[in-house]
Design an enzyme around this catalytic site. Sequence first.
Site, PDB file in Angstrom:
ATOM      1  N   GLU A   1      -2.401  -9.097   2.981  1.00 53.00           N
ATOM      2  CA  GLU A   1      -2.773  -9.658   4.284  1.00 53.00           C
ATOM      3  C   GLU A   1      -4.275  -9.576   4.543  1.00 53.00           C
ATOM      4  OE1 GLU A   1      -2.342  -5.301   5.115  1.00 53.00           O
ATOM      5  OE2 GLU A   1      -1.388  -6.764   3.788  1.00 53.00           O
TER       6      GLU A   1
ATOM      7  N   CYS B   1       0.838  -1.202   0.000  1.00 58.63           N
ATOM      8  CA  CYS B   1       0.000   0.000   0.000  1.00 58.63           C
ATOM      9  C   CYS B   1       0.875   1.255   0.000  1.00 58.63           C
ATOM     10  CB  CYS B   1      -0.992  -0.030   1.156  1.00 58.63           C
ATOM     11  SG  CYS B   1      -2.339   1.166   0.970  1.00 58.63           S
TER      12      CYS B   1
ATOM     13  N   HIS C   1      -3.738  -4.789  -0.243  1.00 58.15           N
ATOM     14  CA  HIS C   1      -3.252  -5.426   0.979  1.00 58.15           C
ATOM     15  C   HIS C   1      -3.322  -6.953   0.859  1.00 58.15           C
ATOM     16  CE1 HIS C   1      -2.982  -1.868   3.668  1.00 58.15           C
ATOM     17  NE2 HIS C   1      -3.884  -1.378   2.833  1.00 58.15           N
TER      18      HIS C   1
END
Length: 204
Positions: A185, A79, A183
């Site tokens: 994750e 990001c 992202h």
Amino acid sequence: MIAIIDYGAGNIQSVYKALRHIGCECFITNKKDEILASDGAILPGVGSFGDTVDNMEKLGIREAVKEFIASGKPFLGICLGLQLLFPASEESPEADGLNIFAGSIRKIPKKDGLKIPHMGWNSIEINSSSRLFKGIERNPYVYFVHSYFLNAYERDIVAAQTEYGVMIDAAVERDNVFATQFHPEKSGETGLKILRNFAAIVEG
């Protein structure tokens, strides 16, 4: 061992938990020596471009990141961690980025009723030669949270794109440097696969 770089903000714990979930050895640090000694490094990012640059300077992390990248060891920006690889951002014109790649970071234009920040799931079109996206379907959905976007000047570094009122360079890749605007994750199984690919690159 992968160092997750902590500059006082960012999505640190989510990245740490995702890496631990896939069985990857990692640790959180803001110490230059520990970053440089690690086998791989991740720079997560949530927050202001200018504030992050300031925090990195105060902690001595800015030069550590540049030195780590120059060492040839695998590096992943997430990001804001992608945007920081470029010279500057419209968000904080006075702040100097890491200047690893050439490109512009601009505000996503308000049009067609699209909400800013861009927040949610979007499909990306990936470059089939990308090592970061190895084994992933060509148009997977991943999770974005951002108001500024990358236009890379060196088109050969672009590993994925998406569209949100404008074409967005959603990932870049060259040699040992990888970065995603989205992202991993927070991107479900696709994101975990991307992190596994990065971990495999670190392991060699």
